[in-house]
Design a protein around this motif. Structure first.
Motif, PDB file in Angstrom:
ATOM      1  N   ALA A  98       0.829  -1.215   0.000  1.00  0.00           N
ATOM      2  CA  ALA A  98       0.000   0.000   0.000  1.00  0.00           C
ATOM      3  C   ALA A  98       0.858   1.258   0.000  1.00  0.00           C
ATOM      4  O   ALA A  98       0.335   2.376  -0.136  1.00  0.00           O
ATOM      5  CB  ALA A  98      -0.930  -0.003   1.213  1.00  0.00           C
ATOM      6  N   ALA A  99       2.192   1.091   0.153  1.00  0.00           N
ATOM      7  CA  ALA A  99       3.081   2.266   0.119  1.00  0.00           C
ATOM      8  C   ALA A  99       3.018   2.973  -1.226  1.00  0.00           C
ATOM      9  O   ALA A  99       3.078   4.213  -1.294  1.00  0.00           O
ATOM     10  CB  ALA A  99       4.519   1.834   0.416  1.00  0.00           C
ATOM     11  N   THR A 100       2.886   2.184  -2.303  1.00  0.00           N
ATOM     12  CA  THR A 100       2.945   2.788  -3.640  1.00  0.00           C
ATOM     13  C   THR A 100       1.841   3.811  -3.889  1.00  0.00           C
ATOM     14  O   THR A 100       2.115   4.934  -4.327  1.00  0.00           O
ATOM     15  CB  THR A 100       2.918   1.688  -4.715  1.00  0.00           C
ATOM     16  N   PRO A 101       0.554   3.475  -3.656  1.00  0.00           N
ATOM     17  CA  PRO A 101      -0.462   4.509  -3.903  1.00  0.00           C
ATOM     18  C   PRO A 101      -0.310   5.732  -3.000  1.00  0.00           C
ATOM     19  O   PRO A 101      -0.581   6.866  -3.432  1.00  0.00           O
ATOM     20  CB  PRO A 101      -1.785   3.772  -3.648  1.00  0.00           C
ATOM     21  N   ALA A 102       0.129   5.533  -1.758  1.00  0.00           N
ATOM     22  CA  ALA A 102       0.305   6.680  -0.863  1.00  0.00           C
ATOM     23  C   ALA A 102       1.420   7.581  -1.368  1.00  0.00           C
ATOM     24  O   ALA A 102       1.274   8.823  -1.409  1.00  0.00           O
ATOM     25  CB  ALA A 102       0.619   6.197   0.558  1.00  0.00           C
ATOM     26  N   LEU A 103       2.541   6.974  -1.793  1.00  0.00           N
ATOM     27  CA  LEU A 103       3.654   7.776  -2.295  1.00  0.00           C
ATOM     28  C   LEU A 103       3.308   8.429  -3.630  1.00  0.00           C
ATOM     29  O   LEU A 103       3.719   9.560  -3.908  1.00  0.00           O
ATOM     30  CB  LEU A 103       4.898   6.901  -2.436  1.00  0.00           C
ATOM     31  N   THR A 104       2.556   7.708  -4.455  1.00  0.00           N
ATOM     32  CA  THR A 104       2.145   8.274  -5.744  1.00  0.00           C
ATOM     33  C   THR A 104       1.283   9.514  -5.544  1.00  0.00           C
ATOM     34  O   THR A 104       1.451  10.540  -6.219  1.00  0.00           O
ATOM     35  CB  THR A 104       1.375   7.230  -6.572  1.00  0.00           C
TER      36      THR A 104
END
Length: 922
Positions: A803-809
């Motif tokens: 879930a890190a990817t959508p938050a960082l995106t």
């Protein structure tokens, strides 16, 4: 011949049209430069300023008139005005004398009546005047000429200092003459300064041939050397020679006596009439002169005819005018000083008796009034009141002069002194206002007068940021006051002072008591002060709803405080209402610098960094125009924060240098706290984390009243600084404050989300980070959401959670769209780790170039295309729903980045870029 005037100077320049006509001998080079300026403006090269400088009689007016003729022949619309020595109290008189009387006039009488209806708003008035000139110049170039600008009234000087920069892109040529450089113009327009030097021997010889009709005899040339190269004095001598015979074996006595000898030939009654006229000014009405002579106007026809025949006066149909100011000065100098004073005093009395305004009489009083002259004291006070809104410095000078005329022990000294304190404070001369008040107080006035003086000094002390002295004095005055109105004002001042203290609960009680007293007394000023104080107290206490309540009541009562309501609502996340408020304000003559500040605050909240920076630049410029930079520290600190977000450390340090200099020049409690926090941010960025944490501690310790106000938008950043500085206790304290603030403001998403974010950082709590993001997604501020999303993404990345990817995106995209390049690059690096695809975003964001079309911000491109399409600043502002002041700031930036000077050049570039964009699908 004189060694200061080299032989040959002033000859025709190569390529010129040859020697100029009589009256312009020796000025061929200057005339060619002026002709080139006229042609450049006509050809679309943008606006320009020409300054003709020199001593009286050196030829400035003749050159101005010739340039006016050239411009008229080139199709310019002409405004040709003149400043008068005794008209400095008439607002905008120097400019209006030309704007309304051209053929055709540059402005209609209806346009000017609209301006006069808002004469009490300097910035609005000049902006509206600029808009009218811009519209007039849309299809036709304009020349605005002002002769003798050294005598311009203060409002005209203000307009001349602002409008050339404001109209930089328009085909407007400003032509000003003066004895010294008036330093009126701003940084923008190209300025051609032409200092007129004494005529060369060659030019004097040509002038002699023009007047005498042949070669100049040697003895005449030697006598002409006594004119010092001054063309007017030389022409006067030559006229004497021509009148009495140049072929005489001995030079006539008339030649060496010059102008004064001509006066000696006049009848005594004509000489007396001219002396009276010289007291009234270079231009004067026959009726005024007749009144001062004590004779009917019809009985002065012989004197007028003789003065005109002697080429001393001419009649322009409305007034009589000395043909040159040197002639008036020669007549005036022949009057004994005591006679001059007496005539000026009599002129003032007769003007008042004839029903003329104080602005007509006061210039004479300034030259003649003596201590104890009660009529002069009253007229000076009236004039100060009349001009204070648009010419506060002049009003202060008049009020101080009135006070100087009051005998020390006269009872009226306190009333006149009170007006002087008010005027000095309005003009920003706070130390002088305080000293004036203290001098009056030292005379031990009656108790009620003591209280009243302390009340007006309260405003002075507030601006001096001396809240301790304000509290002490208001407390002492309350013990003596009996007037309920003054009591209400004093309590309100006390509440304002206490808004800066540690006990904001007690301050709130004082503010509520002040409001109750104001309502009982029915005093408008007391009510405004009480509501303002309550609003300040609520903001400093972090009670956003109460701040909105009080500031809304205040702005309804007095629309000048609409910016305060807007800022209070921004703290409530009520951005939609703020947009409506600012749209409603539109071009209204409110406090434009504060309105733009509110707009900039909104744009910062919306994450529109480029627009916010443009707003802040505009607000600073407007304050600088007024010479009252009261908000400069806050403006520069916020611009510094924006620079840090963009990764521009150099710009941030430049802003910090300005802040340091400003705080050193004018210490201020609130400014000190803001400055200290900015120092902390810069120190942290430089890696000095311990020093940064100590600076944050000092803000918390020394300035508790600003705790909520300052840290509200920055508390997460402050927590990071504390943690990097190794001070977990400070981080936890800051987080606890944020939670308390959120509890006090349950309906404000930003307050709730930021509190959760700060607590999450202080306690390393991932769940609080998730809660922070969920809350901030419901709010209007993208940058706090990006910060929380970035921290959440990093925490999830460390835990190996996909879930890190959508938050960082989300964080990256918000930062990139806002232009927060340094933050976007930081998140991009984390995002590459999360996706295990190095280079996923092809490296960091490409820095915006400094020059060219690609250097323009999105808003600047919109403005460029609108202006290129033929919009005026005003219509472009309406289309973009921003202030014309902000459009002007965008235009100045556009011109700098594109290296252009006019709208014509801008239109060509915008058209080419439009074609390129179409060709490439952009």
């Amino acid at each position: 011949m004189s060694p200061e005037r080299p032989e040959g100077e002033g000859m025709a320049v190569p390529g010129s049209a040859g020697l100029s006509r009589p009256g312009l001998r020796g000025r061929e080079a200057e005339l060619e430069r002026l002709r080139a300026l006229v042609e450049a403006v006509r050809e679309g090269e943008g606006g320009a300023i020409a300054l003709l400088l020199g001593e009286p009689g050196i030829g400035k007016t003749v050159l101005l008139q010739e340039t006016v003729s050239i411009a008229r022949a080139h199709g310019f619309v002409i405004s040709h005005g003149r400043a008068e020595e005794l008209h400095e109290l008439a607002p905008l008189a120097s400019l209006a004398s030309g704007l309304l009387h051209g053929d055709p006039p540059l402005l209609s009488s209806t346009d000017f009546a609209d301006l006069a209806g808002h004469h009490d708003q300097r910035v609005w008035l000049v902006e509206r005047l600029a808009q009218l000139i811009e519209e007039r110049s849309a299809g036709t170039p304009v020349l605005i000429a002002v002769d003798d600008v050294q005598w311009a009234d203060p409002l005209s000087r203000f307009a001349l200092s602002v409008m050339p920069t404001r109209l930089l892109s328009c085909p407007v040529l400003w032509l000003l003459t003066g004895r010294n450089d008036p330093e009126l113009y701003g940084q923008g327009p190209r300025t051609t300064t032409l200092p007129l030097r004494p005529l060369s021997d060659t030019a004097l010889a040509e002038l002699g041939r023009d007047v005498l009709g042949g070669d100049v005899p040697t003895e005449v040339a030697e006598l002409l050397d006594g004119a010092g190269g001054n063309p007017f004095l030389a022409a006067e001598m030559l006229t004497g020679i021509a009148a009495s015979g140049a072929d005489a074996s001995e030079p006539p006595e008339r030649l060496v006596l010059g102008v004064r000898d001509r006066l000696a030939d006049l009848r005594p009654d004509t000489l007396h009439f001219l002396r009276i006229g010289s007291v009234l000014g270079r231009a004067f009405s026959l009726a005024d002169a007749a009144a001062l002579c004590g004779r009917p106007a019809s009985g002065l026809s012989a004197e007028v005819d003789e003065a005109i025949a002697a080429a001393l006066l001419h009649d322009d149909g409305e007034r009589l005018r000395f043909r040159h100011d040197l002639l008036r000065q020669a007549v005036y100098a022949d009057l004994a000083p005591s006679v001059r004073r007496a005539l000026h005093r009599e002129a003032a009395s007769r003007l008042v008796a004839a029903g003329r305004s104080s602005t007509d009489a006061v210039p004479h009083l300034l030259k003649s009034a003596e201590p104890g002259d009660q009529e002069a004291i009253g007229l000076l006070g009236t004039a100060a009141t009349d001009v204070i809104a648009v010419m506060p410095d002049l009003a202060a000078d008049l009020a101080v002069r009135a006070l100087e005329l009051v005998p020390p022990h006269a009872p009226m000294v306190f009333d006149v002194g009170e007006r002087a304190i008010v005027a000095l404070t309005r003009a920003g001369r706070y130390t002088q206002a305080r000293d004036t008040g203290d001098t009056l107080l030292a005379r031990q006035p009656p108790l009620d007068v003591f209280a009243r003086l302390q009340s007006v000094l309260g405003d002075t002390l507030w601006h001096l940021d001396d809240v301790h002295e304000l509290t002490r004095r208001s407390t002492a005055a309350l013990a003596a006051v009996t007037d309920p109105t003054i009591r209400a004002r004093l309590i309100a001042r006390q509440a304002l002072a206490r808004s800066r203290g540690r006990d904001l609960g007690a301050a709130r009680e004082t503010g509520e008591r002040a409001l109750a007293e104001a309502e009982r007394s029915g005093d408008r000023e007391a009510r405004v002060l009480a509501l303002w104080g309550l609003g300040e107290i609520a903001l400093n206490a972090g009670d956003c709803a109460a701040a909105v309540e009080h500031h809304t009541a205040l702005s309804v009562f007095d629309t000048a405080f609409l910016p305060e309501e807007a800022v209070a609502r921004i703290h409530m996340d009520d951005f939609d209402t703020v947009r409506r408020l600012l749209r409603t304000a539109g071009g209204a003559p409110l406090r434009p610098a504060m309105l733009i500040w509110a707009q900039g605050t909104l744009n910062m909240g919306l994450g529109r960094l480029d627009d916010a920076d443009a707003d802040l630049v505009t607000a600073e410029r407007l304050e600088a125009d007024l010479h009252l930079p009261g908000n400069l520290v806050n403006i520069r600190v916020n611009r510094g924060f924006l620079a840090m977000l963009r990764g521009d450390r150099e710009a941030a340090r430049e802003h910090l240098d300005v802040v340091r200099a400003t705080v050193a020049d004018r210490p201020n409690t609130g400014n000190h706290a803001t400055h200290q926090y900015f120092e902390a941010v810069v120190a942290d960025a430089d890696g000095d984390h311990a020093a940064a944490a100590e600076l944050v501690r000092s803000v918390q310790r020394d300035h508790p009243f600003l705790r909520w106000r300052l840290l509200r938008p920055h508390v997460v950043q402050a927590v990071r600084i504390a943690l990097r500085g190794g001070d977990r206790n400070l981080a936890e304290d800051l987080a606890a404050q944020a939670v308390e603030h959120a509890t006090r403001n349950p309906g404000v998403p930003t307050a709730q989300g930021v509190a959760a974010h700060a607590s999450a950082l202080a306690n390393a709590d991932h769940e609080l980070l998730e809660r922070s993001v969920r809350i901030l997604l419901t709010g209007p501020r993208p940058l706090p959401l990006a910060a929380a999303s970035a921290d959440l993404g990093r925490a999830l990345l460390t835990a190996g959670d996909p879930a890190a990817t959508p938050a960082l995106t989300r964080a990256h995209d918000i930062y990139a769209q806002a232009g927060a390049d340094v933050e976007a690059d930081r998140v991009r690096a984390d995002l590459e780790r999360a996706t295990s695809r190095s280079g996923r975003r092809n490296g960091g964001l490409r820095p915006r170039p400094a020059q060219g079309w690609d250097a323009l911000t999105a808003s600047e491109r919109k403005v460029a295309r609108l202006i290129a399409a033929g919009h005026t600043n005003r219509s472009a502002a309406e289309a973009l729903v921003v202030s014309p002041h902000t459009v002007n700031t965008h235009l100045a930036s556009i011109f700098r980045k594109l290296s252009v000077r006019s709208r014509v050049h801008l239109a060509r570039i915008a058209l080419a870029e439009g074609d390129a964009g179409t060709a490439t699908g952009g």
